[in-house]
Design an enzyme around this catalytic site. Structure first.
Site, short mmCIF file in Angstrom:
data_model
loop_
_atom_site.label_atom_id
_atom_site.label_comp_id
_atom_site.label_asym_id
_atom_site.label_seq_id
_atom_site.Cartn_x
_atom_site.Cartn_y
_atom_site.Cartn_z
N HIS A 209 0.83 -1.21 0.00
CA HIS A 209 0.00 0.00 0.00
C HIS A 209 0.86 1.25 0.00
O HIS A 209 0.53 2.25 -0.64
CB HIS A 209 -0.87 0.05 1.26
N GLU A 456 -6.62 -16.28 -26.49
CA GLU A 456 -5.55 -16.56 -25.54
C GLU A 456 -5.01 -17.98 -25.67
O GLU A 456 -4.05 -18.34 -25.00
CB GLU A 456 -6.06 -16.40 -24.09
N ASP A 480 -1.43 -14.55 -21.99
CA ASP A 480 -1.74 -15.98 -21.93
C ASP A 480 -1.43 -16.68 -23.24
O ASP A 480 -1.00 -17.83 -23.25
CB ASP A 480 -3.21 -16.18 -21.55
N CYS A 527 -4.68 -6.71 -26.15
CA CYS A 527 -4.79 -6.11 -24.81
C CYS A 527 -3.82 -6.74 -23.82
O CYS A 527 -3.93 -6.50 -22.62
CB CYS A 527 -6.22 -6.16 -24.30
C1 PEP Z 1 -3.75 -11.68 -21.46
O1 PEP Z 1 -3.74 -12.87 -21.14
O2 PEP Z 1 -2.99 -11.18 -22.30
C2 PEP Z 1 -4.69 -10.75 -20.80
C3 PEP Z 1 -4.82 -9.50 -21.19
O3 PEP Z 1 -5.39 -11.24 -19.74
P1 PEP Z 1 -4.80 -11.36 -18.25
O4 PEP Z 1 -3.44 -10.75 -18.25
O5 PEP Z 1 -5.78 -10.66 -17.37
O6 PEP Z 1 -4.80 -12.84 -18.06
MG MG Z 2 -5.36 -13.66 -19.96
#
Ligand code: PEP
Ligand code: MG
Length: 592
Positions: A209, A456, A480, A527
């Site tokens: 924190h 993924e 992933d 993402c």
């Molecule tokens: C990913 O796997 O790239 C993703 C954006 O999901 P997370 O990192 O939340 O598993």
């Molecule tokens: Mg993921």
């Protein structure tokens, strides 16, 4: 400069490193804010003393409560994200001072163990902190944080019991660099950013924190720098590099000049990035690239709003389910989503339904999991698989999302998809929830929000053509996808040469997905963390990506990279990278 040469005559330059917790480079005189050591007595009591000892305890607990309430009052003067960080912490402290396990344990030690109040508080807080640390969960940082919280409340009660003073920040000269053994979040809340230029501690991690608070306060800080306390002399000049996690005590002229040079560079860089905020995100040849933000915790919202992101490309809804004993109901979830959708003011918000499993843990979900755990959670019941096994979880979340979608544009996204059937099953559930809410006359979105999926798994890439019929959009989760493509755990460092999103095997997965998305006419974004690496921008654009979602902080840097390239140049880079032998060769190509 005078100070430096004066100090140089007595001490040589010394360098230390710690966790780079809050960015920025500062130079200033060192000021030590030590906490007076606590001394506690271990004398045993007799049965006749129990009542008096418990009364002393009650008095000290009451004082501790008052101090925390006062601290809560000060929160209004702090930046919004520090408030969001500290508010729940103060609640947790106050809870521990109430009818908690900690307080029960302390009383039992006094009543049955005939320990004095001080010893009882100290021993019980220690015992509970140790028990938390010994729990068999993967969330080591979470356990450490909870153990620290218990110890912190124990120390506060002890100071009040023994009437020994807390750390004082009085008498700080303007522009001082504060040095402490360790800083607690409640200490951090008392620091005035206008007075303190930088912070160094000998203990403390990057994710606690306190670290989050210091980042929110914008004070450059390096925490956990072992050895610095012993070497430092008050008044000595010090340089802190909060980006590199470096501390230089009593710098030489060369180090001083290097630091001032870097400060100039940072200022120029900041000004340039600030200018970018209002400029459009397109390449030199005018191809638009949508830049969105990933939201992991609600306190990131103000930063996202300032980042220039055009909406949220990934809202990881896991935070809503974490650190609680029961699951959040539909109204609780609706309220959280609504606030975020309203704050984005017409920009779209992509809400990913709960992605439990693999390295993500949600205690409240334990009743839904196979008994005895799974031998390999990354390959087990995670993401959409768990939700389809327990559709009631999904129905509650989808209902909340549909209600929040009345407040602005929303997209729904599914994690860990490997089969088209999973998407059609979810669509069936979404339709059912939609009809039920309509029947009840609940205010929901006018049209059903788009339902998309994370790409993924290699299976999702291989079946992308079928999935593009079932889903409305693709978001490539490179974190992933890298793990499942290379069969290498994502917690492995890139340096281990196993897990690396720049491996051509992963790049080919991205390329196939992008081509199929374009062919089938559905949007494809990235993402995963790869989207926030500005060096990878030409490669991703060259493979046909036109939407990226990343940590809000990265948006200006990525926008600068987008504006610096042309698509023809990007395509040449992507073609070479796709044919490269390994990630090292790809890095060479990107450097070139
Ligand atoms: C990913 O796997 O790239 C993703 C954006 O999901 P997370 O990192 O939340 O598993
Ligand atoms: Mg993921």
């Amino acid at each position: 400069m005078k100070l430096i040469s004066a100090a140089q005559t007595e001490h040589a330059e010394q360098r230390f490193s710690g966790h780079p917790v809050s960015p920025g480079i500062v130079i200033g005189p060192l000021h030590e804010a030590a906490e007076p050591a606590l001394t506690i007595s271990y004398t045993k009591i007799v049965a006749a003393d129990v009542a008096a000892e418990l009364a002393r305890l009650t008095d000290a607990v009451g004082k501790s409560r008052k101090q925390l309430e006062k601290l809560r009052g000060r929160l209004a003067g702090l930046p919004e994200n520090s408030q969001t960080e500290l508010e729940p912490l103060i609640d947790a402290y106050l809870h521990m001072l109430g009818a908690s396990r900690l307080m029960r344990g302390i009383r039992v030690r006094v009543q049955e163990g005939l320990q004095g109040a001080e010893a009882a508080v100290h021993d019980e807080a220690e015992a509970q902190a140790e028990a938390i640390l010994a729990l068999k969960t993967d969330d080591r940082e979470g356990r450490q944080r909870r153990a620290d919280e218990v110890r912190e409340i124990g120390r506060r009660v002890l100071r009040n019991l023994t009437r020994q003073p807390f750390r004082s920040f009085g008498g700080l000269p303007q522009g001082a660099i504060l040095l402490a053994d360790a800083l607690r979040p409640s200490d951090a809340a008392l620091i005035q950013p206008s007075l303190v230029a930088g912070i160094i501690t000998a203990e403390g991690g990057a994710d606690g924190h306190t670290a989050v608070m210091l980042r929110a306060l914008g004070i450059p800080a390096v925490l956990g720098a072992t050895g610095v306390l012993e070497a430092a002399v008050p008044g000595m000049i010090v340089i802190i590099d909060g980006d590199a996690g470096e501390i230089i005590l009593n710098p030489t002229k060369a180090s001083f000049d290097a630091a001032t040079g870097k400060i100039g560079e940072i200022v120029r860089n900041k000004r340039e990035l600030a200018r970018l905020h209002h400029l459009p995100s397109h390449t030199r040849d005018n191809v638009a690239v949508l830049l969105q933000a990933n939201l992991e915790l609600p306190f990131e919202l103000p930063m996202i709003a300032q980042s220039g992101a055009q909406g949220i490309g990934l809202l990881r809804s896991e935070f809503i389910f974490m650190n609680r004993e029961s699951l959040p109901d539909e109204d609780t979830q609706t309220e959280i989503y609504q606030k975020i959708v309203a704050a984005m003011d017409g920009d779209p918000v992509t809400i990913r339904v709960l992605d439990w499993g693999s390295d993500k843990e949600v205690e409240a979900l334990s009743p839904y999991l196979p008994e005895g755990g799974e031998p390999n959670p990354a390959l087990g019941l995670r993401g959409v698989r768990l939700l389809l096994r327990h559709p009631e979880l999904l129905e509650t979340q989808l209902a909340a999302i549909l209600r929040a979608a009345a407040a602005g544009p929303v997209r729904i996204m599914l994690p860990m998809v490997s089969l088209a059937r999973e998407v059609t099953e979810v669509r069936g559930i979404l339709d059912k929830v939609w009809r039920r809410l309509k029947r009840r006359g609940v205010a929901i979105a006018e049209k059903r929000p788009p339902l998309g999926i994370m790409i993924e798994t290699p299976a999702a890439v291989m079946m992308a053509r079928h999935l593009a019929v079932a889903a409305d959009f693709f978001a490539i989760g490179t974190n992933d996808l890298t793990m499942y493509t290379l069969a290498a755990d994502r917690s492995l460092p890139v340096g281990a040469k196993l897990y690396d999103p720049l491996e051509p095997a992963v790049l080919r997965m991205i390329h196939v997905t992008t081509n199929i998305g374009a062919d089938m006419g559905i949007p494809v974004s990235i993402c995963g963390e790869l989207a926030s690496r500005e060096q990878a921008v030409p490669l991703l654009l060259g493979m046909g990506i036109r939407q990226l979602s990343m940590h809000g902080n990265a948006v200006p840097r990525v926008k600068r990279a987008v504006r610096a390239v042309s698509i023809a140049h990007c395509e040449a880079i992507a073609a070479a990278a796709l044919n490269a032998q390994d990630a090292d060769e790809v890095r060479e190509i990107l450097r070139g």
